[in-house]
Motif scaffolding. Structure first.
Motif, mmCIF file in Angstrom:
data_model
loop_
_atom_site.group_PDB
_atom_site.id
_atom_site.type_symbol
_atom_site.label_atom_id
_atom_site.label_comp_id
_atom_site.label_asym_id
_atom_site.label_seq_id
_atom_site.Cartn_x
_atom_site.Cartn_y
_atom_site.Cartn_z
ATOM 1 N N VAL A 114 -11.591 -18.189 -20.915
ATOM 2 C CA VAL A 114 -11.515 -17.156 -21.949
ATOM 3 C C VAL A 114 -10.807 -17.702 -23.187
ATOM 4 C CG1 VAL A 114 -10.594 -14.878 -22.512
ATOM 5 C CG2 VAL A 114 -11.580 -15.291 -20.253
ATOM 6 N N LEU A 115 -9.709 -18.401 -22.978
ATOM 7 C CA LEU A 115 -8.964 -18.963 -24.106
ATOM 8 C C LEU A 115 -9.789 -19.997 -24.865
ATOM 9 C CD1 LEU A 115 -5.462 -19.340 -22.436
ATOM 10 C CD2 LEU A 115 -6.065 -17.757 -24.274
ATOM 11 N N ALA A 116 -10.571 -20.782 -24.144
ATOM 12 C CA ALA A 116 -11.435 -21.762 -24.805
ATOM 13 C C ALA A 116 -12.464 -21.058 -25.685
ATOM 14 C CB ALA A 116 -12.127 -22.634 -23.765
ATOM 15 N N LEU A 117 -13.045 -19.970 -25.183
ATOM 16 C CA LEU A 117 -13.989 -19.208 -25.999
ATOM 17 C C LEU A 117 -13.288 -18.628 -27.225
ATOM 18 C CD1 LEU A 117 -15.975 -17.384 -23.177
ATOM 19 C CD2 LEU A 117 -16.975 -18.893 -24.912
ATOM 20 N N GLY A 118 -12.032 -18.238 -27.060
ATOM 21 C CA GLY A 118 -11.288 -17.636 -28.147
ATOM 22 C C GLY A 118 -10.977 -18.577 -29.299
ATOM 23 N N THR A 119 -11.189 -19.866 -29.107
ATOM 24 C CA THR A 119 -10.978 -20.813 -30.203
ATOM 25 C C THR A 119 -12.194 -20.880 -31.133
ATOM 26 O OG1 THR A 119 -11.839 -22.718 -28.954
ATOM 27 C CG2 THR A 119 -9.473 -22.213 -28.740
ATOM 28 N N ARG A 120 -13.297 -20.278 -30.726
ATOM 29 C CA ARG A 120 -14.492 -20.254 -31.568
ATOM 30 C C ARG A 120 -14.284 -19.294 -32.737
ATOM 31 N NH1 ARG A 120 -19.730 -21.340 -28.846
ATOM 32 N NH2 ARG A 120 -20.482 -19.922 -30.463
ATOM 33 N N ASN A 121 -14.964 -19.569 -33.840
ATOM 34 C CA ASN A 121 -14.854 -18.698 -34.999
ATOM 35 C C ASN A 121 -15.441 -17.312 -34.755
ATOM 36 O OD1 ASN A 121 -13.633 -20.692 -36.514
ATOM 37 N ND2 ASN A 121 -15.547 -21.412 -37.423
ATOM 38 N N ARG A 179 2.396 -17.992 -25.387
ATOM 39 C CA ARG A 179 1.930 -19.312 -25.820
ATOM 40 C C ARG A 179 0.667 -19.256 -26.673
ATOM 41 N NH1 ARG A 179 2.628 -20.769 -20.352
ATOM 42 N NH2 ARG A 179 0.352 -20.719 -20.144
ATOM 43 N N ASN A 180 -0.055 -18.140 -26.622
ATOM 44 C CA ASN A 180 -1.369 -18.065 -27.271
ATOM 45 C C ASN A 180 -1.405 -16.893 -28.242
ATOM 46 O OD1 ASN A 180 -3.150 -20.127 -25.658
ATOM 47 N ND2 ASN A 180 -1.975 -19.016 -24.110
ATOM 48 N N PRO A 181 -0.871 -17.090 -29.444
ATOM 49 C CA PRO A 181 -0.795 -15.984 -30.395
ATOM 50 C C PRO A 181 -2.143 -15.496 -30.891
ATOM 51 C CG PRO A 181 -0.132 -18.050 -31.428
ATOM 52 C CD PRO A 181 -0.245 -18.321 -29.958
ATOM 53 N N HIS A 182 -3.218 -16.255 -30.618
ATOM 54 C CA HIS A 182 -4.538 -15.799 -31.053
ATOM 55 C C HIS A 182 -5.152 -14.786 -30.087
ATOM 56 C CE1 HIS A 182 -5.397 -19.120 -28.270
ATOM 57 N NE2 HIS A 182 -6.603 -18.596 -28.093
ATOM 58 N N VAL A 183 -4.518 -14.530 -28.931
ATOM 59 C CA VAL A 183 -5.007 -13.503 -28.004
ATOM 60 C C VAL A 183 -4.878 -12.137 -28.680
ATOM 61 C CG1 VAL A 183 -4.509 -12.317 -25.825
ATOM 62 C CG2 VAL A 183 -4.556 -14.816 -25.919
ATOM 63 N N VAL A 184 -5.946 -11.319 -28.610
ATOM 64 C CA VAL A 184 -5.979 -10.077 -29.391
ATOM 65 C C VAL A 184 -5.637 -8.832 -28.586
ATOM 66 C CG1 VAL A 184 -7.634 -11.042 -31.028
ATOM 67 C CG2 VAL A 184 -8.474 -9.745 -29.039
ATOM 68 N N ALA A 185 -5.545 -8.939 -27.245
ATOM 69 C CA ALA A 185 -5.238 -7.755 -26.441
ATOM 70 C C ALA A 185 -4.867 -8.167 -25.027
ATOM 71 C CB ALA A 185 -6.431 -6.792 -26.393
ATOM 72 N N VAL A 186 -4.210 -7.247 -24.323
ATOM 73 C CA VAL A 186 -3.962 -7.385 -22.889
ATOM 74 C C VAL A 186 -5.071 -6.643 -22.164
ATOM 75 C CG1 VAL A 186 -2.415 -6.816 -20.987
ATOM 76 C CG2 VAL A 186 -1.467 -7.566 -23.186
ATOM 77 N N HIS A 212 -18.232 -10.305 -21.169
ATOM 78 C CA HIS A 212 -17.618 -11.333 -20.321
ATOM 79 C C HIS A 212 -18.394 -12.648 -20.446
ATOM 80 C CE1 HIS A 212 -14.859 -8.516 -18.342
ATOM 81 N NE2 HIS A 212 -15.854 -7.654 -18.333
ATOM 82 N N LEU A 213 -18.302 -13.257 -21.599
ATOM 83 C CA LEU A 213 -19.050 -14.491 -21.844
ATOM 84 C C LEU A 213 -18.543 -15.669 -21.034
ATOM 85 C CD1 LEU A 213 -19.473 -14.226 -25.711
ATOM 86 C CD2 LEU A 213 -21.243 -13.906 -23.968
ATOM 87 N N ASP A 214 -17.353 -15.523 -20.431
ATOM 88 C CA ASP A 214 -16.819 -16.591 -19.591
ATOM 89 C C ASP A 214 -17.431 -16.606 -18.204
ATOM 90 O OD1 ASP A 214 -15.355 -14.058 -19.340
ATOM 91 O OD2 ASP A 214 -14.186 -15.112 -17.815
ATOM 92 N N PHE A 215 -18.126 -15.554 -17.805
ATOM 93 C CA PHE A 215 -18.652 -15.459 -16.438
ATOM 94 C C PHE A 215 -19.698 -16.536 -16.169
ATOM 95 C CE2 PHE A 215 -17.716 -10.814 -14.976
ATOM 96 C CZ PHE A 215 -16.368 -11.004 -15.243
ATOM 97 N N SER A 216 -19.809 -16.914 -14.908
ATOM 98 C CA SER A 216 -20.719 -17.991 -14.516
ATOM 99 C C SER A 216 -22.181 -17.655 -14.785
ATOM 100 C CB SER A 216 -20.537 -18.325 -13.036
ATOM 101 O OG SER A 216 -20.814 -17.194 -12.218
ATOM 102 N N ALA A 217 -22.498 -16.364 -14.953
ATOM 103 C CA ALA A 217 -23.876 -15.970 -15.245
ATOM 104 C C ALA A 217 -24.380 -16.598 -16.533
ATOM 105 C CB ALA A 217 -23.979 -14.442 -15.342
ATOM 106 N N THR A 227 -22.350 -10.530 -34.634
ATOM 107 C CA THR A 227 -21.689 -11.672 -35.268
ATOM 108 C C THR A 227 -20.333 -12.022 -34.673
ATOM 109 O OG1 THR A 227 -20.735 -10.211 -36.934
ATOM 110 C CG2 THR A 227 -22.851 -11.242 -37.460
ATOM 111 N N HIS A 228 -19.773 -11.138 -33.835
ATOM 112 C CA HIS A 228 -18.472 -11.424 -33.241
ATOM 113 C C HIS A 228 -18.426 -10.834 -31.833
ATOM 114 C CE1 HIS A 228 -14.427 -13.017 -34.020
ATOM 115 N NE2 HIS A 228 -14.022 -12.135 -33.117
ATOM 116 N N PHE A 229 -17.636 -11.500 -30.969
ATOM 117 C CA PHE A 229 -17.609 -11.152 -29.548
ATOM 118 C C PHE A 229 -16.162 -11.122 -29.064
ATOM 119 C CE2 PHE A 229 -21.110 -13.810 -30.847
ATOM 120 C CZ PHE A 229 -22.234 -13.092 -30.462
ATOM 121 N N VAL A 230 -15.780 -10.049 -28.396
ATOM 122 C CA VAL A 230 -14.443 -9.936 -27.817
ATOM 123 C C VAL A 230 -14.578 -10.103 -26.303
ATOM 124 C CG1 VAL A 230 -12.401 -8.500 -27.511
ATOM 125 C CG2 VAL A 230 -13.698 -8.393 -29.664
ATOM 126 N N VAL A 231 -13.878 -11.103 -25.763
ATOM 127 C CA VAL A 231 -14.020 -11.469 -24.350
ATOM 128 C C VAL A 231 -12.735 -11.114 -23.598
ATOM 129 C CG1 VAL A 231 -14.484 -13.335 -22.713
ATOM 130 C CG2 VAL A 231 -15.580 -13.341 -24.978
#
Length: 256
Positions: free
Chosen positions: A46-53, A83-90, A8-13, A31-35
């Motif tokens: 979360v979507l902003a993080l998902g734009t990272r490589n 709207r966000n086809p780069h999302v990898v899961a529900v 959960h890299l989006d968390f305020s921590a 080397t890769h992170f799924v949030v």
């Protein structure tokens, strides 16, 4: 190469040192992170993080935050997935049996998200606490086309086999570093090579010796070493299998 399949890299921590946390993880071989997403108000982060490589995003409504989900959130989730086809899961979605008073609402929310995953042909990231038998039964009934991840699985070998038979993989994290987790150790040792992914659940689920501290993706390297020890395999083989499983599950474009 290691993929942290759930953090959960989006968390305020992580708000004060997120880039340093990611740099430390990369230095440790992650080397890769799924949030995963947890609530509607956090989806933009979360979507902003998902734009990272090096990061992939999921969107969902977590049962732990049931009181923070509104009536329009499911429609909003449907629209956000479109709207966000780069999302990898529900996800993260599911059932938390520790909260009996909200179980009816949890099941309604979970079932709706399973149907969205089916409609959008996405895998699901499932939170299943004290509910493995009921959750596996529902997943078998619905027959999702992309299956998914049972996050932080802590059930029996028999329950693990039911999820595996449905095409799901099981999330293995810091809980295995605790010496008293004997049942979990036996379960992890018995999994097929294509049946698990490594994850941290950062900033939660700290490893043994780090109780009370913020967990970070860099600790995935230690989880990998412990899994290798339990399975009698090399660290390299465990890392390769876990990363291949995560890439297959989430259809990750690791060259993006």
């Amino acid at each position: 190469m290691l993929i942290d399949a759930h953090c959960h890299l989006d968390f305020s921590a992580f708000d004060t040192d997120r880039e340093a946390v990611l740099a430390n993880a990369r230095a440790a071989g992650i080397t890769h992170f799924v949030v995963p997403g947890t609530m509607r108000s956090k989806w933009p982060d979360v979507l902003a993080l998902g734009t990272r490589n090096d990061t992939s995003a999921c969107l969902g409504l977590h049962p732990y935050f049931i009181d923070q989900h509104g009536e329009s959130d499911l429609d909003a989730l449907d629209q956000a997935l479109a709207r966000n086809p780069h999302v990898v899961a529900v996800g993260e979605c599911g059932i938390d049996g520790r909260f009996q008073q909200s179980l009816t609402r949890q099941w309604t929310l979970f079932d709706a998200q399973l149907h969205l995953a089916k409609r959008h042909e996405l895998p699901v990231v499932v939170h299943s606490v004290q509910a493995n038998d009921q959750v596996s039964k529902r997943l078998r009934q619905l027959a999702l086309p992309r299956a998914g991840l049972i996050h932080a699985f802590a059930g029996s070998i028999e329950q693990a086999r039911r999820f595996l038979a449905l095409g799901f993989v099981l999330g293995v994290g810091g809980a295995i570093t605790y010496p008293r987790a004997k049942r979990l150790h036996r379960m992890v040792a018995a999994l097929p090579d294509n049946g698990f992914v490594l994850e941290t659940d950062s900033p939660d689920m700290p490893l043994n010796g780090h109780q009370g501290e913020r967990n970070e993706p860099r600790h995935l390297a230690r989880v990998c070493r412990e899994v290798a020890r339990l399975r009698g395999q090399s660290v390299e083989d465990v890392a390769a299998n876990s990363s291949a499983n995560a890439a297959r599950l989430f259809d990750l474009d690791l060259g993006k």
